[in-house]
Design a protein around this motif. Structure first.
Motif, PDB file in Angstrom:
ATOM      1  N   ASP A 188       0.904  -1.303  -0.115  1.00 29.07           N
ATOM      2  CA  ASP A 188       0.061   0.087   0.093  1.00 29.07           C
ATOM      3  C   ASP A 188       0.806   1.370   0.018  1.00 29.07           C
ATOM      4  OD1 ASP A 188      -1.947   2.109   0.240  1.00 29.07           O
ATOM      5  OD2 ASP A 188      -2.176   1.335   2.426  1.00 29.07           O
ATOM      6  N   ILE A 189       1.329   1.878  -1.011  1.00 34.06           N
ATOM      7  CA  ILE A 189       2.019   2.936  -1.318  1.00 34.06           C
ATOM      8  C   ILE A 189       1.456   4.283  -0.408  1.00 34.06           C
ATOM      9  CG2 ILE A 189       3.105   4.564  -2.774  1.00 34.06           C
ATOM     10  CD1 ILE A 189       4.091   1.742  -3.170  1.00 34.06           C
ATOM     11  N   VAL A 190       0.250   4.290  -0.723  1.00 35.29           N
ATOM     12  CA  VAL A 190      -0.198   5.674   0.225  1.00 35.29           C
ATOM     13  C   VAL A 190      -0.253   5.295   1.560  1.00 35.29           C
ATOM     14  CG1 VAL A 190      -2.353   6.980   0.729  1.00 35.29           C
ATOM     15  CG2 VAL A 190      -1.834   6.417  -1.715  1.00 35.29           C
ATOM     16  N   GLY A 191      -0.420   4.331   2.140  1.00 33.52           N
ATOM     17  CA  GLY A 191      -0.325   3.876   3.355  1.00 33.52           C
ATOM     18  C   GLY A 191       1.271   4.105   3.887  1.00 33.52           C
ATOM     19  N   ALA A 192       2.004   3.640   3.154  1.00 35.46           N
ATOM     20  CA  ALA A 192       3.517   3.678   3.359  1.00 35.46           C
ATOM     21  C   ALA A 192       4.018   4.994   3.615  1.00 35.46           C
ATOM     22  CB  ALA A 192       4.431   2.943   2.476  1.00 35.46           C
ATOM     23  N   VAL A 193       3.622   5.910   2.675  1.00 34.52           N
ATOM     24  CA  VAL A 193       3.827   7.177   2.780  1.00 34.52           C
ATOM     25  C   VAL A 193       3.356   7.957   3.963  1.00 34.52           C
ATOM     26  CG1 VAL A 193       3.623   9.521   1.952  1.00 34.52           C
ATOM     27  CG2 VAL A 193       4.219   7.843   0.269  1.00 34.52           C
ATOM     28  N   LEU A 194       2.038   7.553   4.374  1.00 33.41           N
ATOM     29  CA  LEU A 194       1.402   8.039   5.329  1.00 33.41           C
ATOM     30  C   LEU A 194       2.032   7.624   6.859  1.00 33.41           C
ATOM     31  CD1 LEU A 194      -2.541   8.028   4.407  1.00 33.41           C
ATOM     32  CD2 LEU A 194      -1.153   9.997   4.767  1.00 33.41           C
ATOM     33  N   SER A 195       2.223   6.519   7.049  1.00 31.04           N
ATOM     34  CA  SER A 195       2.916   5.752   7.902  1.00 31.04           C
ATOM     35  C   SER A 195       4.288   6.566   8.348  1.00 31.04           C
ATOM     36  CB  SER A 195       3.061   4.518   7.907  1.00 31.04           C
ATOM     37  OG  SER A 195       3.840   4.092   7.142  1.00 31.04           O
ATOM     38  N   ALA A 196       5.031   6.588   7.069  1.00 31.91           N
ATOM     39  CA  ALA A 196       6.611   7.306   7.544  1.00 31.91           C
ATOM     40  C   ALA A 196       6.333   8.804   7.860  1.00 31.91           C
ATOM     41  CB  ALA A 196       7.216   6.874   5.977  1.00 31.91           C
ATOM     42  N   LEU A 197       5.325   9.288   7.177  1.00 31.17           N
ATOM     43  CA  LEU A 197       5.327  10.876   7.518  1.00 31.17           C
ATOM     44  C   LEU A 197       4.847  11.068   8.797  1.00 31.17           C
ATOM     45  CD1 LEU A 197       5.188  13.871   6.552  1.00 31.17           C
ATOM     46  CD2 LEU A 197       2.866  13.370   5.705  1.00 31.17           C
ATOM     47  N   GLY A 198       3.777  10.121   9.481  1.00 26.26           N
ATOM     48  CA  GLY A 198       3.388  10.286  10.586  1.00 26.26           C
ATOM     49  C   GLY A 198       4.282   9.997  11.733  1.00 26.26           C
ATOM     50  N   LEU A 199       4.912   9.015  11.385  1.00 24.76           N
ATOM     51  CA  LEU A 199       5.988   8.372  12.427  1.00 24.76           C
ATOM     52  C   LEU A 199       7.054   9.388  12.455  1.00 24.76           C
ATOM     53  CD1 LEU A 199       5.620   4.357  11.987  1.00 24.76           C
ATOM     54  CD2 LEU A 199       4.929   5.928  14.064  1.00 24.76           C
ATOM     55  N   GLY A 200       7.461   9.828  11.244  1.00 31.80           N
ATOM     56  CA  GLY A 200       8.679  10.771  11.343  1.00 31.80           C
ATOM     57  C   GLY A 200       8.480  11.980  12.056  1.00 31.80           C
ATOM     58  N   LEU A 201       7.250  12.703  11.557  1.00 32.98           N
ATOM     59  CA  LEU A 201       7.066  13.874  12.292  1.00 32.98           C
ATOM     60  C   LEU A 201       6.926  13.728  13.837  1.00 32.98           C
ATOM     61  CD1 LEU A 201       4.470  15.270   9.972  1.00 32.98           C
ATOM     62  CD2 LEU A 201       6.626  16.300  10.325  1.00 32.98           C
ATOM     63  N   LEU A 202       6.378  12.673  14.239  1.00 35.30           N
ATOM     64  CA  LEU A 202       6.153  12.446  15.707  1.00 35.30           C
ATOM     65  C   LEU A 202       7.672  12.304  16.230  1.00 35.30           C
ATOM     66  CD1 LEU A 202       4.524  11.752  18.094  1.00 35.30           C
ATOM     67  CD2 LEU A 202       4.484   9.527  17.394  1.00 35.30           C
ATOM     68  N   VAL A 203       8.258  11.554  15.949  1.00 34.72           N
ATOM     69  CA  VAL A 203       9.617  11.125  16.281  1.00 34.72           C
ATOM     70  C   VAL A 203      10.723  12.485  16.408  1.00 34.72           C
ATOM     71  CG1 VAL A 203      11.798   9.753  15.978  1.00 34.72           C
ATOM     72  CG2 VAL A 203       9.610   8.719  16.176  1.00 34.72           C
ATOM     73  N   PHE A 204      10.498  12.921  15.181  1.00 40.83           N
ATOM     74  CA  PHE A 204      11.514  14.102  14.913  1.00 40.83           C
ATOM     75  C   PHE A 204      11.114  15.373  16.056  1.00 40.83           C
ATOM     76  CE2 PHE A 204      12.628  18.309  12.752  1.00 40.83           C
ATOM     77  CZ  PHE A 204      13.990  18.220  12.768  1.00 40.83           C
ATOM     78  N   GLY A 205       9.644  15.712  16.197  1.00 45.74           N
ATOM     79  CA  GLY A 205       9.344  16.633  16.848  1.00 45.74           C
ATOM     80  C   GLY A 205       9.781  16.228  18.607  1.00 45.74           C
ATOM     81  N   VAL A 206       9.512  14.994  18.909  1.00 45.07           N
ATOM     82  CA  VAL A 206       9.961  14.570  20.350  1.00 45.07           C
ATOM     83  C   VAL A 206      11.537  14.792  20.484  1.00 45.07           C
ATOM     84  CG1 VAL A 206      10.170  12.576  21.868  1.00 45.07           C
ATOM     85  CG2 VAL A 206       8.079  12.775  20.659  1.00 45.07           C
ATOM     86  N   LEU A 207      12.319  14.205  19.401  1.00 48.10           N
ATOM     87  CA  LEU A 207      13.659  14.477  19.665  1.00 48.10           C
ATOM     88  C   LEU A 207      14.326  15.878  19.649  1.00 48.10           C
ATOM     89  CD1 LEU A 207      14.750  11.474  17.214  1.00 48.10           C
ATOM     90  CD2 LEU A 207      14.892  11.862  19.851  1.00 48.10           C
TER      91      LEU A 207
END
Length: 525
Positions: A188-207
């Motif tokens: 699921d390409i759209v799902g892969a992009v959404l999961s990477a975007l969401g987790l990336g923003l979340l982790v980057f924000g926390v760090l």
């Protein structure tokens, strides 16, 4: 050999998150950058792993777990080689953060699935225990390896050694059995992009919270609409994750292959297991952030001496991770998990109570034994709890979710402990300075203005050198050192206190862990 090969893969993936923490200044000098640049590279490695973990799990299901494991090892080895010869920060970021992060995102979910495919249900708790123990041991001895190589050879030898270990793993990986996949799922390409975007923003924000603040922006940091960018990044991350799950539900409703089955979130045993993984790494990462700072900065121990002081953890960790499934296989998993959390709590509380102005490095010995026991007890159960909650063909997805939660926990644990430590250190130091009669009023006012954004966690020697460069008097220097030393302990205590609170919260949430020993009969569809 299969188990040792998979454990070696877990060891290698975890090693990179701890091995260079004691050598940051040396690496920065060698590649012509700053300490902040190297910390950014370490952060980016965690970020890439967290963002791509779920997608990596699905790719493993598409191409085969064994093939994903092998390809991940090759990519990871190329990243290690690139890092070992890096002469600039961009090359370091490409090798260490990007290539190794992509490799880890393929390897870690595959390890979970391959354990499930190579061992019967009754042997999985011991197998998962050893694999998880290998990762935790890497955290404990990583600083020792990094300190030894940096002191006597070069930090580059660490990454060159990783290339050799990758080659050995690939040789022995041929013995691993790969369960055939009857029907190849679609990505699921759209799902892969959404999961990477969401987790990336979340982790980057926390760090970034340690530099930008959680909600209130730091005086010298950026702000968006008067609020810290970290808050907006975390909020955007959660929104993207919400959209991701809505998209997954829509695909399932239309009979299409989702990236993650939403029904998994309603599996009480699975959600209980990954929640415990999250809290384990939350407390564990925070503890391993605080203890090296106490040993190396507060007490002035060398990189090797700091690593040696962390080693006692390995003994109780291995004993619990391997011994509990082997000698006490019929114990309730919920009981073992709660004992593990209690041991984590006890180790944190013992260290918290022992911290004082006269404390030496010996005070970490008992806490390290207790924390090792706790991590080992959790490691002996959680992997089997999560994978046994679903059919074998869904184990790669479980591996992706599980490793995503561990990365989130580790990132949040480090950020939370670090931000509270700095906040408490700053508050206590400014209060101590204001109360000192030996420090001139003009210096007190200057400190209130210049240090409002946060006080760095530095050694007495570094602070004394900075004060001498500023031309302060001997009496003022002595009083400032005393004020800072007390404040530094307050900062360490604040970090340990929040970790203790988190361990208590985890004890209440452990109710979702099953009481019956994991086996074939307990597998839930």
């Amino acid at each position: 050999l299969v188990l040792l090969t998979l454990a070696a893969g877990q060891f290698l993936m975890t090693l990179d998150s701890s091995v260079m923490n004691v050598s940051i200044a040396t690496v920065a000098k060698d590649v012509g950058t700053t300490v902040t640049g190297i910390q950014g590279a370490i952060t980016a490695y965690t970020l890439v792993m967290a963002a791509l973990m779920i997608t990596g799990a699905k790719i493993g299901a598409i191409i085969g777990r064994k093939r994903a494991f092998a390809i991940g090892c090759v990519i990871y080895g190329c990243g290690s080689f690139t890092t070992s010869i890096a002469q600039s920060l961009p090359v370091l970021l490409f090798g260490w953060s990007l290539l190794e992060g992509i490799g880890a995102a393929l390897i870690l979910p595959a390890i979970v699935a391959l354990v499930a495919g190579n061992f019967p249900a009754e042997r999985r708790p011991a197998a998962y225990g050893l694999v998880a123990a290998a990762g935790a041991v890497a955290v404990a001895i990583g600083p020792l390896i990094g300190g030894f190589c940096t002191t006597y050879f070069s930090w580059r030898w660490v990454f060159a050694g990783e290339v050799l270990l990758v080659i050995v793993i690939l040789i022995f990986a041929r013995r691993i059995e790969d369960a055939p996949v009857e029907e190849r799922p679609q990505l699921d390409i759209v799902g892969a992009v959404l999961s990477a975007l969401g987790l990336g923003l979340l982790v980057f924000g926390v760090l970034r919270t340690s530099e930008w603040g959680w909600v209130q922006p730091k005086p010298d940091g950026p702000s968006w609409a008067g609020i810290s960018p970290s808050f907006w990044l975390v909020l955007a991350g959660f929104f993207a994750i919400w959209v991701f799950f809505r998209w997954q539900a829509r695909r399932e409703a239309h009979g299409q292959e989702p990236l993650v089955r939403t029904a998994m979130l309603h599996n009480r045993q699975l959600t209980g297991g990954v929640t415990m993984f999250f809290f384990q790494y939350l407390v564990q990462a925070g503890f391993f952030f605080v203890v090296p700072l106490f040993l190396s900065v507060a007490l002035g121990l060398s990189a090797i001496e700091t690593g040696v002081r962390l080693l006692p953890l390995s003994a109780t960790l291995l004993a619990a991770a391997i011994g509990i499934p082997r000698f006490l296989p019929h114990l309730s998993p919920r009981l073992v998990v709660r004992v593990g959390l209690l041991s984590l709590l006890a180790g944190t509380v013992v260290l918290l109570g022992a911290l004082d102005a006269d404390a030496g490095p010996e005070i970490v010995f008992v806490p390290m034994l207790l924390v090792g026991l706790g991590i080992g007890a959790l490691a002996s159960q959680l992997g089997a709890v999560t994978v046994s909650a679903v059919p074998d063909d869904e184990s790669p997805e479980v591996g992706g979710v599980q490793n995503t939660m561990t990365n989130l926990g580790a990132s949040l644990g480090t950020a939370l402990a670090g931000s509270l430590m700095i906040a408490s250190l700053t508050s206590a130091f400014l209060a101590n300075v204001a109360q000192s009669s030996a420090i001139p009023q003009s210096a007190k006012e200057q400190a209130q203005v210049e240090l409002a954004g946060g006080v760095e966690f530095v050694s007495d020697a570094d602070l004394e050198s900075a004060l001498e460069d500023a031309g302060t008097s001997e009496a003022t220097t002595e009083a400032t050192l005393d004020a800072y030393s007390d404040a530094r302990l307050d900062g360490l205590r604040a970090a340990l206190a929040i970790l203790a609170v988190l361990a208590v919260v985890a004890l209440f949430l452990a109710q979702s862990i099953p009481t019956r020993p994991i086996g074939v009969d307990e597998r839930k569809e």
